[in-house]
Design an enzyme around this catalytic site. Structure first.
Site, PDB file in Angstrom:
ATOM      1  N   ALA A 108      47.177  43.547  40.722  1.00  0.00           N
ATOM      2  CA  ALA A 108      47.115  42.368  41.599  1.00  0.00           C
ATOM      3  C   ALA A 108      46.033  41.415  41.086  1.00  0.00           C
ATOM      4  CB  ALA A 108      46.877  42.803  43.049  1.00  0.00           C
ATOM      5  N   SER A 109      45.105  40.991  41.928  1.00  0.00           N
ATOM      6  CA  SER A 109      44.154  39.943  41.523  1.00  0.00           C
ATOM      7  C   SER A 109      43.041  40.424  40.595  1.00  0.00           C
ATOM      8  CB  SER A 109      43.555  39.269  42.754  1.00  0.00           C
ATOM      9  OG  SER A 109      44.528  38.421  43.348  1.00  0.00           O
ATOM     10  N   LEU A 110      42.988  41.703  40.272  1.00  0.00           N
ATOM     11  CA  LEU A 110      42.113  42.120  39.187  1.00  0.00           C
ATOM     12  C   LEU A 110      42.597  41.525  37.868  1.00  0.00           C
ATOM     13  CD1 LEU A 110      41.072  44.018  41.403  1.00  0.00           C
ATOM     14  CD2 LEU A 110      40.886  45.823  39.662  1.00  0.00           C
ATOM     15  N   TYR A 167      41.693  29.534  47.681  1.00  0.00           N
ATOM     16  CA  TYR A 167      42.225  30.599  46.828  1.00  0.00           C
ATOM     17  C   TYR A 167      43.633  30.217  46.397  1.00  0.00           C
ATOM     18  CZ  TYR A 167      42.772  35.425  45.201  1.00  0.00           C
ATOM     19  OH  TYR A 167      42.952  36.543  44.440  1.00  0.00           O
TER      20      TYR A 167
END
Length: 381
Positions: free
Chosen positions: A57-59, A164
């Site tokens: 995901a957002s990693l 975001y």
């Protein structure tokens, strides 16, 4: 210290807040704690083992931000150039019809005026236009997604607010245009190969190592699984099978697959000032606040660098970490923290959304880390 971390992990598993989790903690470059616990596939009785694959995901954002910085260091792109210099079709308008200059820097700092569909109400403009947040299985190309995004108005003038956003997905398109290569190849060349990250990419090359995805409850995710972050918002559309599809478009903000140990290696390279892979001044630029004067909604006490948040007020954030620590989360159930002042790099990868990311577990584990280190320091004294 291990006992405090074990207690925190065991409590979350016993309460069914998490199904499975892997935690890695390095202090001053030495591994101080490593544990994989719980289930990779609860229904099949498969334990979560060390070095399994996670949907990042957002990693993913940090990998793409670092690839962009490598190109910027070599002069192959300019962070203060307009996106349209590299992607001529990408020129979204303000509500008044004017076209603002969206820079690459604003993409990385989430000040571009772009957003995410899951942050709009159900039926919002992004979903109505078929814009993917990068976690669903949309069956479109990266360029298709960016063209749909470019046709919609920005939410605010660039630089006037922190929102975001899909900025790292747009950056992925920029990198492809600059390099004339797929984003997966660029991230491999610029980040994975030089750092020796053998298990990092945009799909699971070994499906047997990819765990099952769960949602709070915890319930096993369906092939399409929607989770709302707030009742008034559309929520995130998860498609766990996307990680197995090599043809899925490479979402620079949410689409990568990898291990906790690979991610720790990336954090450690950055914590040590680049390790010759990035110049120290480039790492400092990533970690500098680029949102001075702007509030990050939902992140009291934090500002934003290029690819992650930077702690400016530990008391306001409610964390024992040092000022200027770095942190970000991943919606499938992950979180990470670098506290350079204390020599800490912490990676938490779970298979449970949202508890492993925005639930109480992350703060509980960080508190246990610092309590354990303070206890060790006290004994040493």
């Amino acid at each position: 210290m291990a006992a405090k971390l074990d207690e925190t992990i065991d409590a979350a598993l016993a309460a069914s807040r998490l199904v499975g989790v892997e935690v890695l903690l390095a202090v001053d470059g030495r591994m101080r704690y490593r544990r994989a616990a719980g289930w990779s596939d609860r229904e099949a009785g498969v334990a979560l083992a060390e070095n399994g694959l996670f949907r990042l995901a957002s990693l993913s954002k940090l990998y793409v931000a670092c690839a962009a910085m490598r190109l910027a260091v070599r002069g192959e792109l300019r962070l203060d150039a307009a996106v349209s210099d590299y992607l001529p079709y990408f020129a979204p308008r303000l509500a008044d019809g004017s076209v603002p200059a969206i820079t690459l820097r604003s993409l990385l700092s989430h000040t571009s005026g772009l957003g995410y569909g899951f942050l709009q109400p159900a039926g919002g403009a992004y979903r109505a236009a078929g814009v993917s947040d990068g976690l669903d299985h949309a069956g479109i190309s990266l360029e298709d997604n960016l063209r749909r995004l470019a046709a919609l108005p920005v939410w605010h003038a660039p630089g006037t607010a922190w929102t975001y956003s899909l900025g790292l997905d747009v950056m992925g398109g920029v990198l492809e245009a600059v390099c004339g290569a797929p984003l997966a190849d660029i991230v491999r060349r610029e980040v994975a190969v030089p750092l020796g990250l053998a298990d990092t990419g945009f799909h699971a090359a070994d499906p047997a190592r990819l765990g099952t995805a769960y949602a709070d409850g915890p319930v096993r995710m369906a092939e399409r699984h929607a989770l709302q972050m707030a009742p008034e918002l559309a929520g995130i559309d998860f498609a766990p099978g996307r990680a197995l599809d090599a043809s899925a478009f490479p979402s620079g903000g949410a689409g990568m697959v990898g291990t906790a140990s690979d991610f720790l290696a990336l954090l450690e390279a950055l914590r040590r000032g680049g390790d010759g892979w990035l110049p120290p001044e480039a790492v400092a630029e990533l970690a500098r606040s680029h949102t001075v004067g702007l509030e990050m909604e939902g992140w009291p006490g934090w500002s934003h660098g290029l690819g992650f948040a930077v702690l400016r007020d530990p008391a306001a954030a409610g964390l024992p970490a040092s000022r200027n620590s770095w942190r970000w989360l991943g919606a499938y159930g992950h979180g990470w923290l670098v506290d350079s002042a204390r020599g800490i790099s912490l990676v938490v990868c779970s298979n449970t959304a949202f508890e492993g990311a925005i639930g109480a577990f992350g703060a509980e584990l960080i508190a246990a880390v610092y309590a354990g280190l303070d206890h060790c320091d006290g004994e040493a004294a």
